[in-house]
Design an enzyme around this catalytic site. Sequence first.
Site, mmCIF file in Angstrom:
data_model
loop_
_atom_site.group_PDB
_atom_site.id
_atom_site.type_symbol
_atom_site.label_atom_id
_atom_site.label_comp_id
_atom_site.label_asym_id
_atom_site.label_seq_id
_atom_site.Cartn_x
_atom_site.Cartn_y
_atom_site.Cartn_z
ATOM 1 N N GLU A 116 0.815 -1.217 0.000
ATOM 2 C CA GLU A 116 0.000 0.000 0.000
ATOM 3 C C GLU A 116 0.848 1.267 0.000
ATOM 4 O OE1 GLU A 116 -4.162 -1.438 2.004
ATOM 5 O OE2 GLU A 116 -2.592 -0.870 3.379
ATOM 6 N N CYS A 129 3.185 8.612 1.187
ATOM 7 C CA CYS A 129 3.726 7.672 2.171
ATOM 8 C C CYS A 129 3.932 6.339 1.457
ATOM 9 C CB CYS A 129 2.722 7.554 3.318
ATOM 10 S SG CYS A 129 3.177 6.312 4.538
ATOM 11 N N CYS A 136 6.387 -6.955 7.669
ATOM 12 C CA CYS A 136 7.512 -6.452 8.461
ATOM 13 C C CYS A 136 7.971 -7.577 9.384
ATOM 14 C CB CYS A 136 7.069 -5.237 9.288
ATOM 15 S SG CYS A 136 8.437 -4.406 10.125
ATOM 16 N N CYS A 140 6.087 -4.689 16.395
ATOM 17 C CA CYS A 140 5.599 -3.674 17.327
ATOM 18 C C CYS A 140 4.102 -3.949 17.537
ATOM 19 C CB CYS A 140 5.823 -2.287 16.746
ATOM 20 S SG CYS A 140 7.529 -2.055 16.197
ATOM 21 N N CYS A 143 1.097 -1.963 15.928
ATOM 22 C CA CYS A 143 1.126 -1.680 14.490
ATOM 23 C C CYS A 143 0.503 -2.817 13.705
ATOM 24 C CB CYS A 143 2.578 -1.482 14.059
ATOM 25 S SG CYS A 143 2.802 -1.394 12.271
ATOM 26 N N SER A 224 11.542 6.852 8.055
ATOM 27 C CA SER A 224 11.188 6.540 9.440
ATOM 28 C C SER A 224 11.693 5.154 9.796
ATOM 29 C CB SER A 224 9.662 6.593 9.598
ATOM 30 O OG SER A 224 9.290 6.121 10.873
ATOM 31 N N CYS A 366 -1.493 6.099 9.761
ATOM 32 C CA CYS A 366 -0.244 5.467 10.199
ATOM 33 C C CYS A 366 -0.490 4.144 10.894
ATOM 34 C CB CYS A 366 0.420 6.333 11.253
ATOM 35 S SG CYS A 366 1.512 7.502 10.580
HETATM 36 N N1 SAH Z 1 8.855 0.635 10.178
HETATM 37 C C1 SAH Z 1 9.087 2.019 10.203
HETATM 38 C C2 SAH Z 1 8.211 2.832 9.275
HETATM 39 C C3 SAH Z 1 6.751 2.485 9.152
HETATM 40 S S1 SAH Z 1 5.673 2.851 10.471
HETATM 41 C C4 SAH Z 1 8.967 2.533 11.621
HETATM 42 O O1 SAH Z 1 8.494 1.804 12.483
HETATM 43 O O2 SAH Z 1 9.375 3.671 11.852
HETATM 44 C C5 SAH Z 1 5.384 4.616 10.428
HETATM 45 C C6 SAH Z 1 5.009 5.174 11.787
HETATM 46 O O3 SAH Z 1 3.678 4.809 12.186
HETATM 47 C C7 SAH Z 1 5.916 4.680 12.866
HETATM 48 O O4 SAH Z 1 6.278 5.724 13.744
HETATM 49 C C8 SAH Z 1 5.039 3.692 13.576
HETATM 50 O O5 SAH Z 1 5.487 3.424 14.878
HETATM 51 C C9 SAH Z 1 3.705 4.386 13.533
HETATM 52 N N2 SAH Z 1 2.570 3.507 13.802
HETATM 53 C C10 SAH Z 1 2.500 2.177 13.622
HETATM 54 N N3 SAH Z 1 1.279 1.716 13.982
HETATM 55 C C11 SAH Z 1 0.559 2.778 14.418
HETATM 56 C C12 SAH Z 1 -0.771 2.949 14.891
HETATM 57 N N4 SAH Z 1 -1.604 1.927 14.960
HETATM 58 N N5 SAH Z 1 -1.162 4.182 15.252
HETATM 59 C C13 SAH Z 1 -0.321 5.242 15.111
HETATM 60 N N6 SAH Z 1 0.933 5.151 14.650
HETATM 61 C C14 SAH Z 1 1.386 3.929 14.301
HETATM 62 FE FE1 SF4 Z 2 7.416 -2.756 11.435
HETATM 63 FE FE2 SF4 Z 2 5.183 -1.512 12.203
HETATM 64 FE FE3 SF4 Z 2 7.226 -1.739 13.911
HETATM 65 FE FE4 SF4 Z 2 7.431 -0.080 11.804
HETATM 66 S S1 SF4 Z 2 6.000 0.117 13.521
HETATM 67 S S2 SF4 Z 2 8.958 -1.553 12.548
HETATM 68 S S3 SF4 Z 2 6.240 -1.247 10.257
HETATM 69 S S4 SF4 Z 2 6.011 -3.448 13.052
#
Ligand code: SAH
Ligand code: SF4
Length: 390
Positions: A116, A129, A136, A140, A143, A224, A366
């Site tokens: 996406e 974006c 991934c 986290c 996410c 990021s 995000c």
């Molecule tokens: N993997 C990279 C880039 C993709 S995520 C990273 O983790 O930085 C882009 C941003 O969205 C990151 O700061 C991530 O922590 C945040 N993010 C992920 N899931 C989210 C959610 N459910 N609500 C708000 N921000 C989120």
């Molecule tokens: Fe991967 Fe989501 Fe963590 Fe970014 S925030 S490193 S996309 S699991």
Amino acid sequence: MPATAPITQDFITIPRKDGGEALPNLIGMTRVQLSKALADVGTPPKQIKMRLGQIWQWIYTKGVLDFDQMTSLSKDFRSLLAVNFQLARPEIVTRQISTDGTRKYLLRIAGGHEVEAVYIPETNRGTLCISSQIGCTLTCPFCHTGTQKLVRNLTTAEIVGQIMVARDDLDEWGKEPGAKRLVSNIVLMGMGEPLYNTDNVRDAMLIAMDDAGISLSRRRITLSTSGVVPEIVRAGAEIGCMLAISFHATTDIVRDKLVPINRKHKIAELLQACRDYPRLSNSERITFEYVMLKDVNDSDADARRLVRLIKGIPAKINLIPFNPWPGSPYERSSWERIEAFAEIVNNAGYASPVRTPRGEDIMAACGQLKSATERARKSRATIAKEIEGE
Ligand code: SAH
Ligand code: SF4
């Protein structure tokens, strides 16, 4: 803008050599790779530089979709290119437009995988974006992408191709150099950890920054990362774009849980990499992203610790209200809590814009990206289980 029904398009047909192997894609090749490819198909050495310049311009300033459109090249040379190469972009499977104008593209790439990209129009800029991986490997827990297994890294062509597809959709090719851009900024904040795919991300961003092509300034590209420390050093040296850190917690105990890569690279090590990150001007700042999770990381004490930790780093703090997804284990902090947190950060002298969730109605915000087929597969699996249980 009213929400519109997704548009479904056909599969792209990838041309194949007789043996069934896909032709090399000129999109995504660096200048060096492209020179070599032209030499390999018999372009006279003296012509390579000129041909490369012409082809680069057709691909990256005009956005042509096939070799026949490269009218400054002789017919013979165009045919030579056409039998040896392809110009393949990701294919748009669906495009959803949010009531706030945000566009979410579901793109199909080689192997039938899906990824996406999200376009977010604002008054003074338009941010695309983009994704760097399918899924991934990191997990986290807040996410949505993290719940999807890594399928593979995206190729350089698939990364720069996301920018090209958005420019196709927004009809942005061939504009005068000074004209206002719709896609003016790129953020590597889609699916995946860009610094687990550093080489391809680097090559794609160097192509996007190339003056004779898409020509985006390094200052308008933000990568990021969750904190892959050794690769942050490489990103600084080899890409030189802006950096955003998914910080999200102010103690190692909490960050170990929220951003599991912290178990390998602790907060102190991460912050040192930020201190060492190269800056070409005093106005350049590292963005610290901080997702606001109710009762997990949103206390006044957290805000004060955050400010203490990043002291001395030219930084801005981006507070992201948690974007829930079906089955997500957290809640968004209240607006009063987010405001109180922001005030502490502001009082310490940091800009701390609260990121307005965009495209929520189409799950484009995000951390909500996850391919639709994956979702569909999961829901089918659930249905199967329910039937089994009956
Ligand atoms: N993997 C990279 C880039 C993709 S995520 C990273 O983790 O930085 C882009 C941003 O969205 C990151 O700061 C991530 O922590 C945040 N993010 C992920 N899931 C989210 C959610 N459910 N609500 C708000 N921000 C989120
Ligand atoms: Fe991967 Fe989501 Fe963590 Fe970014 S925030 S490193 S996309 S699991």
